[in-house]
Motif scaffolding. Structure first.
Motif, short mmCIF file in Angstrom:
data_model
loop_
_atom_site.label_atom_id
_atom_site.label_comp_id
_atom_site.label_asym_id
_atom_site.label_seq_id
_atom_site.Cartn_x
_atom_site.Cartn_y
_atom_site.Cartn_z
N ASN A 40 0.80 -1.21 0.00
CA ASN A 40 0.00 0.00 0.00
C ASN A 40 0.84 1.27 0.00
O ASN A 40 0.34 2.35 -0.26
CB ASN A 40 -0.94 -0.01 1.22
CG ASN A 40 -0.20 -0.13 2.54
OD1 ASN A 40 0.99 -0.44 2.58
ND2 ASN A 40 -0.89 0.13 3.63
N LYS A 41 2.13 1.19 0.31
CA LYS A 41 2.92 2.40 0.49
C LYS A 41 3.06 3.21 -0.81
O LYS A 41 3.03 4.43 -0.79
CB LYS A 41 4.30 2.08 1.06
CG LYS A 41 4.26 1.49 2.46
CD LYS A 41 3.66 2.46 3.47
CE LYS A 41 3.65 1.93 4.89
NZ LYS A 41 2.56 0.99 5.20
N LYS A 44 -0.19 5.15 -1.23
CA LYS A 44 -0.35 6.28 -0.31
C LYS A 44 0.60 7.44 -0.66
O LYS A 44 0.31 8.58 -0.38
CB LYS A 44 -0.09 5.82 1.12
CG LYS A 44 -1.18 4.92 1.65
CD LYS A 44 -1.17 4.84 3.18
CE LYS A 44 -0.05 4.01 3.71
NZ LYS A 44 -0.10 3.91 5.19
N ASN A 68 8.09 0.58 7.15
CA ASN A 68 7.98 0.33 5.70
C ASN A 68 7.81 1.65 4.96
O ASN A 68 8.25 1.80 3.82
CB ASN A 68 6.76 -0.56 5.40
CG ASN A 68 6.91 -1.95 5.99
OD1 ASN A 68 8.02 -2.48 6.03
ND2 ASN A 68 5.81 -2.52 6.43
N ALA A 164 -4.98 -4.84 6.84
CA ALA A 164 -4.35 -4.47 8.10
C ALA A 164 -4.38 -2.95 8.26
O ALA A 164 -4.26 -2.22 7.29
CB ALA A 164 -2.90 -4.97 8.14
N VAL A 165 -4.51 -2.51 9.50
CA VAL A 165 -4.63 -1.07 9.77
C VAL A 165 -3.51 -0.57 10.69
O VAL A 165 -3.25 -1.15 11.74
CB VAL A 165 -6.00 -0.77 10.44
CG1 VAL A 165 -6.06 0.67 10.94
CG2 VAL A 165 -7.12 -1.04 9.48
N THR A 167 -2.25 3.52 10.42
CA THR A 167 -2.82 4.87 10.58
C THR A 167 -4.29 4.94 10.18
O THR A 167 -4.98 5.90 10.51
CB THR A 167 -2.08 5.89 9.70
OG1 THR A 167 -2.25 5.51 8.32
CG2 THR A 167 -0.59 5.92 10.01
N GLY A 168 -4.75 3.97 9.38
CA GLY A 168 -6.13 3.99 8.89
C GLY A 168 -6.27 4.64 7.52
O GLY A 168 -7.38 4.69 6.96
N THR A 170 -5.20 3.63 4.61
CA THR A 170 -5.54 2.67 3.56
C THR A 170 -7.02 2.27 3.60
O THR A 170 -7.68 2.29 2.56
CB THR A 170 -4.64 1.42 3.66
OG1 THR A 170 -3.28 1.85 3.58
CG2 THR A 170 -4.93 0.43 2.55
N ASP A 242 4.19 -10.70 6.50
CA ASP A 242 5.11 -10.04 7.45
C ASP A 242 4.48 -10.07 8.83
O ASP A 242 3.25 -10.06 8.97
CB ASP A 242 5.37 -8.59 7.02
CG ASP A 242 4.22 -7.68 7.42
OD1 ASP A 242 3.10 -7.87 6.89
OD2 ASP A 242 4.41 -6.80 8.27
N TYR A 245 2.13 -6.68 10.09
CA TYR A 245 0.82 -6.32 9.55
C TYR A 245 0.05 -7.50 8.95
O TYR A 245 -1.01 -7.88 9.42
CB TYR A 245 0.96 -5.26 8.44
CG TYR A 245 1.44 -3.91 8.89
CD1 TYR A 245 0.55 -3.00 9.46
CD2 TYR A 245 2.76 -3.52 8.74
CE1 TYR A 245 0.97 -1.74 9.87
CE2 TYR A 245 3.20 -2.27 9.15
CZ TYR A 245 2.30 -1.38 9.70
OH TYR A 245 2.72 -0.14 10.10
N THR A 246 0.58 -8.05 7.86
CA THR A 246 -0.26 -8.95 7.05
C THR A 246 -0.51 -10.29 7.74
O THR A 246 -1.58 -10.88 7.54
CB THR A 246 0.35 -9.16 5.65
OG1 THR A 246 1.72 -9.59 5.79
CG2 THR A 246 0.32 -7.87 4.86
N THR A 273 -0.88 -6.16 1.85
CA THR A 273 -0.33 -4.80 1.75
C THR A 273 1.20 -4.78 1.71
O THR A 273 1.81 -3.72 1.79
CB THR A 273 -0.84 -3.95 2.93
OG1 THR A 273 -0.85 -4.76 4.11
CG2 THR A 273 -2.25 -3.45 2.66
N GLY A 274 1.83 -5.95 1.61
CA GLY A 274 3.28 -5.98 1.44
C GLY A 274 4.02 -5.95 2.76
O GLY A 274 3.65 -6.65 3.69
N GLY A 275 5.08 -5.14 2.84
CA GLY A 275 5.79 -4.98 4.11
C GLY A 275 6.74 -6.11 4.45
O GLY A 275 7.20 -6.21 5.60
C1 LIG Z 1 1.89 0.66 6.57
C2 LIG Z 1 1.28 -0.67 6.41
C3 LIG Z 1 -0.08 -0.91 6.72
C4 LIG Z 1 -0.96 0.11 7.37
O1 LIG Z 1 -1.48 1.07 6.49
P1 LIG Z 1 -2.26 2.33 7.05
O2 LIG Z 1 -2.68 3.04 5.83
O3 LIG Z 1 -1.26 3.14 7.85
O4 LIG Z 1 -3.38 1.88 7.89
C5 LIG Z 1 -0.60 -2.17 6.45
N1 LIG Z 1 0.19 -3.15 5.94
C6 LIG Z 1 1.49 -2.95 5.67
C7 LIG Z 1 2.28 -4.08 5.14
C8 LIG Z 1 2.07 -1.71 5.89
O5 LIG Z 1 3.38 -1.55 5.63
#
Ligand SMILES: *Cc1c(COP(=O)(O)O)cnc(C)c1O
Length: 289
Positions: A40-41, A44, A68, A164-165, A167-168, A170, A242, A245-246, A273-275
């Motif tokens: 997701n980075k 964003k 991340n 996964a959340v 900051t919210g 995403t 990871d 988060y995931t 969302t990777g990471g």
């Molecule tokens: C940063 C991150 C999130 C969280 O995303 P937010 O937009 O901050 O809620 C979720 N998954 C991974 C892998 C992240 O790196």
């Protein structure tokens, strides 16, 4: 910005882990976006980068030693010839994390500040006129607008989207232009009210459901149950996760399905969302992938 291609991103069916319970689960493999700026980075960051380029600004952002967001920002700025600075929470350690080493390699200038100063800086950072501030984690209207473009990747036709959340940002972006119900697995402990508030600041009234039960003790906390889940899940689905988060998201999803949280025959899209770079901080041999 120099855009990343994302037409190679795929949907993967979960075949073995969750099927006994009358739900259909697909995974959007944003982790496959790019080896460094995964998940997701990129989404964003994209409009912040556009802003910095259009207005010829340097970029300053904030994060922890394993963030991340920090490494993704460093890489993306490097690609787009934007000068960038990362303000890092905590005193400079004698050995830098892999994340910070990478950030330096991509040309990010790091500035370490104590935890207290970091909190103050987040609120009162004095910007220079040629500087664009990207809040920690890419939180903000531009981050949310960017996250909304994840919905360009086959997210239609699902009853639920789960992710996964932190900051919210995403979940807010996802919810802004889909009919699916959005479910967020909060990976932080005890901050649900604050996070819902942050989401509302971006989106106004919304129906996002935040699940507080799968943080495993707090941000970046883990135990054997989580690590075993990651190894088993990889073995059965060939999907690496990871631990920050995931893994918590997929574990939570499995629990919710088992507890019949979803109606029978629900179509669920889980966003990977990777990471994965975060796993570099685990001792070698912890993960079987
Ligand atoms: C940063 C991150 C999130 C969280 O995303 P937010 O937009 O901050 O809620 C979720 N998954 C991974 C892998 C992240 O790196």
């Amino acid at each position: 910005m120099k855009a990343l291609q994302y037409n190679h991103i795929q949907i993967q069916k979960i075949s073995n882990s969750f099927t006994r319970h009358n739900c259909f689960v697909d995974v959007l493999r944003l982790d496959a976006l790019h080896p460094i700026i995964s998940g997701n980075k990129f989404f964003k960051l994209r409009f912040y980068i556009d802003d910095a380029l259009a207005n010829q600004k340097n970029l300053t952002t904030f994060g922890g030693a394993y963030s991340n967001h920090i490494v993704a920002t460093a890489f993306t700025c490097n690609q787009n010839n934007i000068k960038c600075k990362g303000i890092i929470r905590g005193e400079k350690p004698s050995v830098l994390s892999e994340t910070l080493k990478k950030a330096i390699e991509y040309g990010m200038q790091l500035e370490f500040v104590t935890r207290d100063d970091f909190k103050n800086l987040l609120i009162n950072y004095q910007t220079h006129s040629n500087e664009l501030i990207v809040p920690e984690g890419g939180y903000g209207i531009l981050g949310c607008k960017g996250a909304a473009t994840i919905n360009e990747c086959y997210t239609q036709n699902y009853d639920y989207i789960i992710t996964a959340v932190g900051t919210g940002t995403t979940v807010a972006g996802l919810a802004s232009n889909t009919k699916a119900s959005i479910i967020g697995i909060n990976v932080l402990k005890g901050n649900d009210e604050t996070t819902l508030h942050q989401i509302e600041n971006l989106l106004g009234k919304n129906n996002i459901k935040l699940i507080p039960d799968f943080h495993f003790g707090g941000y970046a906390k883990k135990n054997d149950v989580l690590i075993n889940f990651m190894n088993t899940f990889y073995k059965s689905e060939n999907i690496p996760t990871d631990f920050v988060y995931t893994a918590k998201m997929f574990y939570g999803l499995q629990q919710l399905i088992t507890k019949k949280y979803f109606k029978d025959n629900s179509r669920i899209l889980a966003i990977h969302t990777g990471g994965l770079q975060g796993n570099l901080s685990l001792p070698k041999g912890t993960l079987h992938f």
